[in-house]
Enzyme design. Structure first.
Site, short mmCIF file in Angstrom:
data_model
loop_
_atom_site.label_atom_id
_atom_site.label_comp_id
_atom_site.label_asym_id
_atom_site.label_seq_id
_atom_site.Cartn_x
_atom_site.Cartn_y
_atom_site.Cartn_z
N HIS A 68 113.31 56.78 -0.84
CA HIS A 68 112.05 56.53 -0.30
C HIS A 68 111.71 54.97 0.09
O HIS A 68 112.35 54.22 -0.44
CB HIS A 68 110.73 56.96 -1.06
N GLU A 98 109.51 53.02 -0.01
CA GLU A 98 109.13 51.96 -1.12
C GLU A 98 110.04 51.64 -2.15
O GLU A 98 110.28 50.60 -2.60
CB GLU A 98 107.73 52.70 -1.87
N CYS A 114 107.12 57.07 -6.30
CA CYS A 114 107.10 55.65 -5.75
C CYS A 114 105.87 54.93 -6.29
O CYS A 114 105.68 53.80 -6.76
CB CYS A 114 106.62 55.63 -4.36
#
Ligand code: ZN
Length: 152
Positions: A56, A58, A89
């Site tokens: 992801h 992040e 995250c």
């Protein structure tokens, strides 16, 4: 576009990163990590590109930032992301000791900050950043909506 009160240009950069990721076929989510007004990491979702379910925006940005400053604790760092972080995250943001979290669109289906498990408010969360939501919200939501409309 709704602009935040603090450093909206960092969210603009996250949005631009998200838009470019969308053009490359990734879900358009972008993230920027800032320290002392310097951008130390910029990343988009890379789950398809890397065949990595944890890639992801992040996570990719936190890894890059931690690498750059040579510490797993991103003290005095602020994180800008275009969509409400998921459970994974939010956990990583907590472990990294991020100071402030700015995010754009809420994610009622997958988010974990104001939606779902509300991780930062849970008793097993040992560091919660200051959270500012709705920064660049309409632009972030538009990117995602258009991306999924084109894919249907
Ligand atoms: Zn996530």
């Amino acid at each position: 576009m709704i602009r935040g009160l603090k450093a909206p240009s960092f969210m603009d950069l996250a949005l631009l990163t998200a838009e470019n990721a969308g053009k490359a076929g990734e879900v358009p989510i972008g993230c920027v990590v800032v320290r002392n007004y310097d951008v130390i990491a910029t990343a988009a979702n890379r789950t398809l590109t890397d065949h990595d379910p944890t890639a992801h925006a992040e996570i990719v940005a936190l890894r890059e930032a931690a690498n750059k400053i040579g510490s797993e604790r991103l003290v005095d760092c602020d994180l800008y992301v275009t969509l409400e972080p998921c459970t994974m995250c939010a956990g990583a943001i907590s472990f990294a000791r991020v100071r402030r979290l700015y995010y754009g669109a809420a994610d009622p289906k997958g988010g974990a900050v104001e939606s779902g498990v509300r991780f930062f408010a849970s008793p097993t969360c040992h560091h919660a950043p200051d959270v500012y939501s709705g920064v660049g919200e309409s632009e972030a939501a538009r990117l995602l909506k258009e991306f999924f409309r084109e894919r249907r």
